[in-house]
Design a protein around this motif. Sequence first.
Motif, PDB file in Angstrom:
ATOM      1  N   MET A   1      37.005  47.113  36.950  1.00  0.00           N
ATOM      2  CA  MET A   1      36.253  48.301  37.353  1.00  0.00           C
ATOM      3  C   MET A   1      36.081  49.273  36.190  1.00  0.00           C
ATOM      4  SD  MET A   1      37.816  48.888  41.183  1.00  0.00           S
ATOM      5  CE  MET A   1      36.862  50.375  41.530  1.00  0.00           C
ATOM      6  N   ALA A   2      37.096  49.358  35.322  1.00  0.00           N
ATOM      7  CA  ALA A   2      36.983  50.229  34.159  1.00  0.00           C
ATOM      8  C   ALA A   2      36.090  49.618  33.093  1.00  0.00           C
ATOM      9  CB  ALA A   2      38.368  50.514  33.571  1.00  0.00           C
ATOM     10  N   CYS A   3      36.172  48.303  32.935  1.00  0.00           N
ATOM     11  CA  CYS A   3      35.439  47.632  31.865  1.00  0.00           C
ATOM     12  C   CYS A   3      33.993  47.341  32.244  1.00  0.00           C
ATOM     13  CB  CYS A   3      36.150  46.330  31.500  1.00  0.00           C
ATOM     14  SG  CYS A   3      35.545  45.556  29.994  1.00  0.00           S
ATOM     15  N   ALA A   4      33.748  47.115  33.533  1.00  0.00           N
ATOM     16  CA  ALA A   4      32.403  46.716  33.988  1.00  0.00           C
ATOM     17  C   ALA A   4      32.057  47.429  35.292  1.00  0.00           C
ATOM     18  CB  ALA A   4      32.334  45.205  34.165  1.00  0.00           C
ATOM     19  N   GLY A   5      32.152  48.762  35.282  1.00  0.00           N
ATOM     20  CA  GLY A   5      31.927  49.543  36.497  1.00  0.00           C
ATOM     21  C   GLY A   5      30.547  49.358  37.088  1.00  0.00           C
ATOM     22  N   PHE A   6      29.515  49.282  36.236  1.00  0.00           N
ATOM     23  CA  PHE A   6      28.153  49.088  36.722  1.00  0.00           C
ATOM     24  C   PHE A   6      28.046  47.790  37.506  1.00  0.00           C
ATOM     25  CE2 PHE A   6      23.942  47.160  35.955  1.00  0.00           C
ATOM     26  CZ  PHE A   6      23.125  48.127  36.529  1.00  0.00           C
ATOM     27  N   CYS A   7      28.681  46.728  37.007  1.00  0.00           N
ATOM     28  CA  CYS A   7      28.654  45.436  37.695  1.00  0.00           C
ATOM     29  C   CYS A   7      29.456  45.498  38.994  1.00  0.00           C
ATOM     30  CB  CYS A   7      29.220  44.339  36.799  1.00  0.00           C
ATOM     31  SG  CYS A   7      28.376  44.144  35.215  1.00  0.00           S
ATOM     32  N   CYS A   8      30.678  46.026  38.910  1.00  0.00           N
ATOM     33  CA  CYS A   8      31.572  46.047  40.069  1.00  0.00           C
ATOM     34  C   CYS A   8      31.041  46.893  41.211  1.00  0.00           C
ATOM     35  CB  CYS A   8      32.945  46.573  39.648  1.00  0.00           C
ATOM     36  SG  CYS A   8      33.897  45.436  38.626  1.00  0.00           S
ATOM     37  N   GLU A   9      30.505  48.064  40.871  1.00  0.00           N
ATOM     38  CA  GLU A   9      30.153  49.049  41.890  1.00  0.00           C
ATOM     39  C   GLU A   9      28.737  48.878  42.447  1.00  0.00           C
ATOM     40  OE1 GLU A   9      32.172  51.110  43.185  1.00  0.00           O
ATOM     41  OE2 GLU A   9      33.850  51.202  41.781  1.00  0.00           O
ATOM     42  N   TYR A  10      27.913  48.086  41.791  1.00  0.00           N
ATOM     43  CA  TYR A  10      26.527  47.975  42.239  1.00  0.00           C
ATOM     44  C   TYR A  10      26.031  46.526  42.245  1.00  0.00           C
ATOM     45  CZ  TYR A  10      21.433  48.615  42.306  1.00  0.00           C
ATOM     46  OH  TYR A  10      20.100  48.533  42.608  1.00  0.00           O
ATOM     47  N   VAL A  11      25.848  45.952  41.062  1.00  0.00           N
ATOM     48  CA  VAL A  11      25.209  44.636  40.965  1.00  0.00           C
ATOM     49  C   VAL A  11      26.023  43.556  41.674  1.00  0.00           C
ATOM     50  CG1 VAL A  11      24.301  42.898  39.370  1.00  0.00           C
ATOM     51  CG2 VAL A  11      24.180  45.316  38.771  1.00  0.00           C
ATOM     52  N   CYS A  12      27.340  43.572  41.517  1.00  0.00           N
ATOM     53  CA  CYS A  12      28.203  42.512  42.042  1.00  0.00           C
ATOM     54  C   CYS A  12      29.105  42.994  43.178  1.00  0.00           C
ATOM     55  CB  CYS A  12      29.051  41.921  40.930  1.00  0.00           C
ATOM     56  SG  CYS A  12      28.096  41.333  39.503  1.00  0.00           S
ATOM     57  N   CYS A  13      28.721  44.056  43.843  1.00  0.00           N
ATOM     58  CA  CYS A  13      29.493  44.567  44.976  1.00  0.00           C
ATOM     59  C   CYS A  13      29.436  43.565  46.131  1.00  0.00           C
ATOM     60  CB  CYS A  13      28.935  45.917  45.422  1.00  0.00           C
ATOM     61  SG  CYS A  13      29.765  46.600  46.867  1.00  0.00           S
ATOM     62  N   GLY A  14      30.602  43.253  46.698  1.00  0.00           N
ATOM     63  CA  GLY A  14      30.643  42.286  47.788  1.00  0.00           C
ATOM     64  C   GLY A  14      30.211  42.865  49.117  1.00  0.00           C
ATOM     65  N   GLN A  15      30.568  44.112  49.372  1.00  0.00           N
ATOM     66  CA  GLN A  15      30.226  44.754  50.644  1.00  0.00           C
ATOM     67  C   GLN A  15      30.166  46.257  50.455  1.00  0.00           C
ATOM     68  OE1 GLN A  15      32.890  43.887  53.886  1.00  0.00           O
ATOM     69  NE2 GLN A  15      31.696  45.036  55.386  1.00  0.00           N
ATOM     70  N   GLU A  16      29.142  46.870  50.992  1.00  0.00           N
ATOM     71  CA  GLU A  16      29.012  48.326  50.936  1.00  0.00           C
ATOM     72  C   GLU A  16      29.415  48.941  52.264  1.00  0.00           C
ATOM     73  OE1 GLU A  16      25.379  49.995  49.649  1.00  0.00           O
ATOM     74  OE2 GLU A  16      25.688  49.447  47.546  1.00  0.00           O
ATOM     75  N   GLY A  17      30.080  50.063  52.178  1.00  0.00           N
ATOM     76  CA  GLY A  17      30.442  50.812  53.368  1.00  0.00           C
ATOM     77  C   GLY A  17      29.744  52.156  53.373  1.00  0.00           C
ATOM     78  N   GLY A  18      29.810  52.836  54.494  1.00  0.00           N
ATOM     79  CA  GLY A  18      29.213  54.158  54.619  1.00  0.00           C
ATOM     80  C   GLY A  18      30.085  55.044  55.480  1.00  0.00           C
ATOM     81  N   LYS A  19      30.228  56.284  55.072  1.00  0.00           N
ATOM     82  CA  LYS A  19      31.119  57.211  55.770  1.00  0.00           C
ATOM     83  C   LYS A  19      30.360  58.482  56.102  1.00  0.00           C
ATOM     84  CE  LYS A  19      35.384  58.532  57.001  1.00  0.00           C
ATOM     85  NZ  LYS A  19      36.199  57.820  57.983  1.00  0.00           N
ATOM     86  N   CYS A  20      30.406  58.918  57.362  1.00  0.00           N
ATOM     87  CA  CYS A  20      29.808  60.194  57.762  1.00  0.00           C
ATOM     88  C   CYS A  20      30.776  61.324  57.387  1.00  0.00           C
ATOM     89  CB  CYS A  20      29.547  60.227  59.265  1.00  0.00           C
ATOM     90  SG  CYS A  20      28.243  59.106  59.813  1.00  0.00           S
ATOM     91  N   VAL A  21      30.285  62.265  56.610  1.00  0.00           N
ATOM     92  CA  VAL A  21      31.117  63.399  56.214  1.00  0.00           C
ATOM     93  C   VAL A  21      30.343  64.685  56.495  1.00  0.00           C
ATOM     94  CG1 VAL A  21      32.379  62.102  54.456  1.00  0.00           C
ATOM     95  CG2 VAL A  21      30.277  63.292  53.827  1.00  0.00           C
ATOM     96  N   PRO A  22      31.056  65.775  56.783  1.00  0.00           N
ATOM     97  CA  PRO A  22      30.359  67.037  57.107  1.00  0.00           C
ATOM     98  C   PRO A  22      29.529  67.557  55.946  1.00  0.00           C
ATOM     99  CG  PRO A  22      32.674  67.115  57.758  1.00  0.00           C
ATOM    100  CD  PRO A  22      32.503  65.891  56.912  1.00  0.00           C
TER     101      PRO A  22
END
Length: 232
Positions: free
Chosen positions: A206-227
């Motif tokens: 995640m530190a070395c390849a954050g763009f890949c981990c967090e977007y291009v190669c993300c396995g599953q996205e979640g969503g959270k309702c916040v105020p």
Amino acid sequence: MRRRALLGIFVILLVVGAYGVYVVSYPQYPKINKCVNPFREVKPIHQTQENWSKIHFIFAVLTNRDLLKLAKPWNIDYNLTWVSKFKLQYGKEQVSMTAIAIVLKNHKRAVVMYKFSKPVDGVYTLTKVLSFSNNTAHVTSMIINGYEIQTSSCVNECGSCNILEHCESYCCEPCANTQCMAYCAAPGCYLACGWLPYPIALPCWMACAGFCCEYVCCGQEGGKCVPNYIGP
């Protein structure tokens, strides 16, 4: 004996100076009232891996409220810490990003922080807490611009947010697609992270390849309702 005394004085001065920076100059970032993933908005241009000393890490933790809240200097495994710096293309301008990953001594939790030189879609800092159990890793909380969001499970609530809430999307399975990571990540990341066992390797990736981990190669996205945040 004299050398030990001088070292002790240096450490005390470091702590006092770090606390002064922490109290006096820590910026107040705005809270975001929309769904954002800064990694969707940028393209990596250049990356360098940093080799920070233990003293450098201690100072970085002591002068950052998010890191200090999640990882005390005496609880860090300094053999499992990583720092990368990136140049990113954001629209027509370039921004820099520092990624810091820290594994705690109990090897049950890790902290990964991304800090941008300029706001990317409103995001200045994004910090994730990873919990390890039964050879798996889960994102259990996030701090965006200093505001914490609990993410105990990977669910997408965004279709059910009311008018007083907004959706925060996030990658709850970062770096999950191994074939994608092989194509996306820089070769140097394999030298830094490829020899580590899972899930300890995850914060390194995640530190070395954050763009890949967090977007291009993300396995599953979640969503959270916040105020929604209503400013003064």
